[in-house]
Write a protein that holds these residues in place. Structure first.
Motif, PDB file in Angstrom:
ATOM      1  N   ASP A  95       0.872  -1.173   0.000  1.00  0.00           N
ATOM      2  CA  ASP A  95       0.000   0.000   0.000  1.00  0.00           C
ATOM      3  C   ASP A  95       0.912   1.227   0.000  1.00  0.00           C
ATOM      4  N   ALA A  96       1.264   1.688  -1.203  1.00  0.00           N
ATOM      5  CA  ALA A  96       2.229   2.785  -1.332  1.00  0.00           C
ATOM      6  C   ALA A  96       1.708   4.071  -0.688  1.00  0.00           C
ATOM      7  N   ASP A  97       0.409   4.317  -0.786  1.00  0.00           N
ATOM      8  CA  ASP A  97      -0.159   5.530  -0.190  1.00  0.00           C
ATOM      9  C   ASP A  97       0.007   5.513   1.328  1.00  0.00           C
ATOM     10  N   SER A  98      -0.203   4.348   1.924  1.00  0.00           N
ATOM     11  CA  SER A  98      -0.064   4.218   3.373  1.00  0.00           C
ATOM     12  C   SER A  98       1.384   4.444   3.804  1.00  0.00           C
ATOM     13  N   LEU A  99       2.327   3.939   2.997  1.00  0.00           N
ATOM     14  CA  LEU A  99       3.739   4.125   3.318  1.00  0.00           C
ATOM     15  C   LEU A  99       4.136   5.596   3.209  1.00  0.00           C
ATOM     16  N   ARG A 100       3.638   6.263   2.189  1.00  0.00           N
ATOM     17  CA  ARG A 100       3.923   7.694   2.046  1.00  0.00           C
ATOM     18  C   ARG A 100       3.423   8.457   3.270  1.00  0.00           C
ATOM     19  N   TYR A 101       2.226   8.118   3.681  1.00  0.00           N
ATOM     20  CA  TYR A 101       1.643   8.766   4.862  1.00  0.00           C
ATOM     21  C   TYR A 101       2.499   8.499   6.099  1.00  0.00           C
ATOM     22  N   SER A 102       2.957   7.263   6.258  1.00  0.00           N
ATOM     23  CA  SER A 102       3.774   6.896   7.422  1.00  0.00           C
ATOM     24  C   SER A 102       5.073   7.697   7.463  1.00  0.00           C
ATOM     25  N   ILE A 103       5.676   7.892   6.279  1.00  0.00           N
ATOM     26  CA  ILE A 103       6.941   8.626   6.213  1.00  0.00           C
ATOM     27  C   ILE A 103       6.737  10.094   6.579  1.00  0.00           C
ATOM     28  N   VAL A 104       5.734  10.710   5.951  1.00  0.00           N
ATOM     29  CA  VAL A 104       5.460  12.125   6.226  1.00  0.00           C
ATOM     30  C   VAL A 104       5.148  12.316   7.711  1.00  0.00           C
ATOM     31  N   LYS A 105       4.297  11.455   8.248  1.00  0.00           N
ATOM     32  CA  LYS A 105       3.899  11.549   9.652  1.00  0.00           C
ATOM     33  C   LYS A 105       5.105  11.405  10.584  1.00  0.00           C
ATOM     34  N   SER A 106       5.979  10.431  10.295  1.00  0.00           N
ATOM     35  CA  SER A 106       7.124  10.183  11.176  1.00  0.00           C
ATOM     36  C   SER A 106       8.139  11.318  11.126  1.00  0.00           C
ATOM     37  N   ILE A 107       8.358  11.887   9.944  1.00  0.00           N
ATOM     38  CA  ILE A 107       9.312  12.993   9.832  1.00  0.00           C
ATOM     39  C   ILE A 107       8.791  14.220  10.581  1.00  0.00           C
ATOM     40  N   ILE A 108       7.487  14.486  10.448  1.00  0.00           N
ATOM     41  CA  ILE A 108       6.890  15.627  11.147  1.00  0.00           C
ATOM     42  C   ILE A 108       6.905  15.384  12.659  1.00  0.00           C
ATOM     43  N   ARG A 109       6.648  14.138  13.051  1.00  0.00           N
ATOM     44  CA  ARG A 109       6.571  13.819  14.482  1.00  0.00           C
ATOM     45  C   ARG A 109       7.934  13.892  15.160  1.00  0.00           C
ATOM     46  N   TYR A 110       8.947  13.261  14.539  1.00  0.00           N
ATOM     47  CA  TYR A 110      10.256  13.155  15.184  1.00  0.00           C
ATOM     48  C   TYR A 110      11.201  14.305  14.838  1.00  0.00           C
ATOM     49  N   GLN A 111      10.892  15.048  13.775  1.00  0.00           N
ATOM     50  CA  GLN A 111      11.693  16.210  13.379  1.00  0.00           C
ATOM     51  C   GLN A 111      13.191  15.918  13.324  1.00  0.00           C
ATOM     52  N   PRO A 112      13.628  14.875  12.600  1.00  0.00           N
ATOM     53  CA  PRO A 112      15.071  14.582  12.526  1.00  0.00           C
ATOM     54  C   PRO A 112      15.819  15.705  11.816  1.00  0.00           C
TER      55      PRO A 112
END
Length: 247
Positions: A95-112
């Motif tokens: 589910d490529a859309d779900s993976l894209r969402y996971s990446i965006v969410k994690s980058i915003i959440r953890y702010q690396p």
């Protein structure tokens, strides 16, 4: 930002009076939105000094019902992720859309910080930066696998996909999206007879080309020093974007 030609002289005069009032803030002979810093809007308008607040108030007083505003806001992180996975679609196995969402969410959440720096400064080594970030997160998650099981699984899938992307990936900033929205704005407001002036940028003129490529033929570039409209737009966008960053 736009207005009818019948009020061009009046709005030009109002903005030039505003510029003259705050001429002591000019840089290289031009009043720029950089006169207001992002940190000065940390708590919105409430954190502005009296002088900065007066500056913003006087600027906003120029606007009335005769001025049209169109704002296009895009997430660089979301845009980057879509670029990275543009060759991946949904199928029975992923589910490529779900993976894209996971990446965006994690980058915003953890702010690396290393990834944020890569997005804005250097995208050539970005793939490795993202992979290393997720590998570190997986190791951290293993300390509490029960709570982080779904997140860890998603990160492992992301790493597998990133292994198939070239290390020298370079983001291709695309400006078409802003003009697609602009076309819809014109249609919604019944505007058919207009001229579009863009702030002149470098020799590539990528913004100008993007506008023409989607069918806007009555478009040209001007130096901001020669266009009050561009100066008003620059000031408005500068203040607006600083508010967004503070949020």
């Amino acid at each position: 930002i736009g207005w009818g030609s019948i009020v061009e002289d009046e709005i030009t005069e109002k903005y030039e009076i505003f510029e003259d009032k705050f001429s002591y803030r000019k840089s290289n002979g031009e009043l720029k939105s950089t006169t207001i810093k992002t940190k000065q809007l940390k708590n919105g308008f409430a954190s502005l000094t009296h002088d900065n607040l007066k500056f913003v108030e006087d600027f906003l007083e120029i606007f009335d019902g005769r001025i049209y505003l169109y704002i296009s806001v895009a997430s660089k992180i979301e845009y980057l992720v879509n670029q990275l996975f543009q060759d991946y679609g949904n199928n029975l196995f992923q589910d490529a859309d779900s993976l894209r969402y996971s990446i965006v969410k994690s980058i915003i959440r953890y702010q690396p910080k290393e990834i944020i720096h890569g997005i804005y400064e250097d995208t050539l080594g970005l793939v490795d930066l993202i992979k290393n970030f997720y590998k570190k997160r997986i190791e951290i998650n293993r300390q509490n696998l029960k709570l982080k099981m779904h997140e860890t699984k998603a990160f492992e899938q992301v790493i597998i996909l990133l292994d198939g992307i070239e290390d020298n990936f370079k983001i291709d900033w695309n400006y078409h999206i802003a003009f697609y929205g602009f076309q819809q704005y014109l249609e919604a407001n019944g505007i058919t007879n207009f001229s579009l002036f863009l702030d002149k940028e470098g020799e590539e003129s990528r913004t100008l080309l993007a506008a023409k490529e989607i069918g806007l033929n009555n478009v040209s570039e001007l130096d901001s020093k020669d266009s009050v409209g561009i100066r008003v737009a620059d000031m408005f966008v500068g203040i607006f974007s600083k508010l967004l960053k503070s949020l």
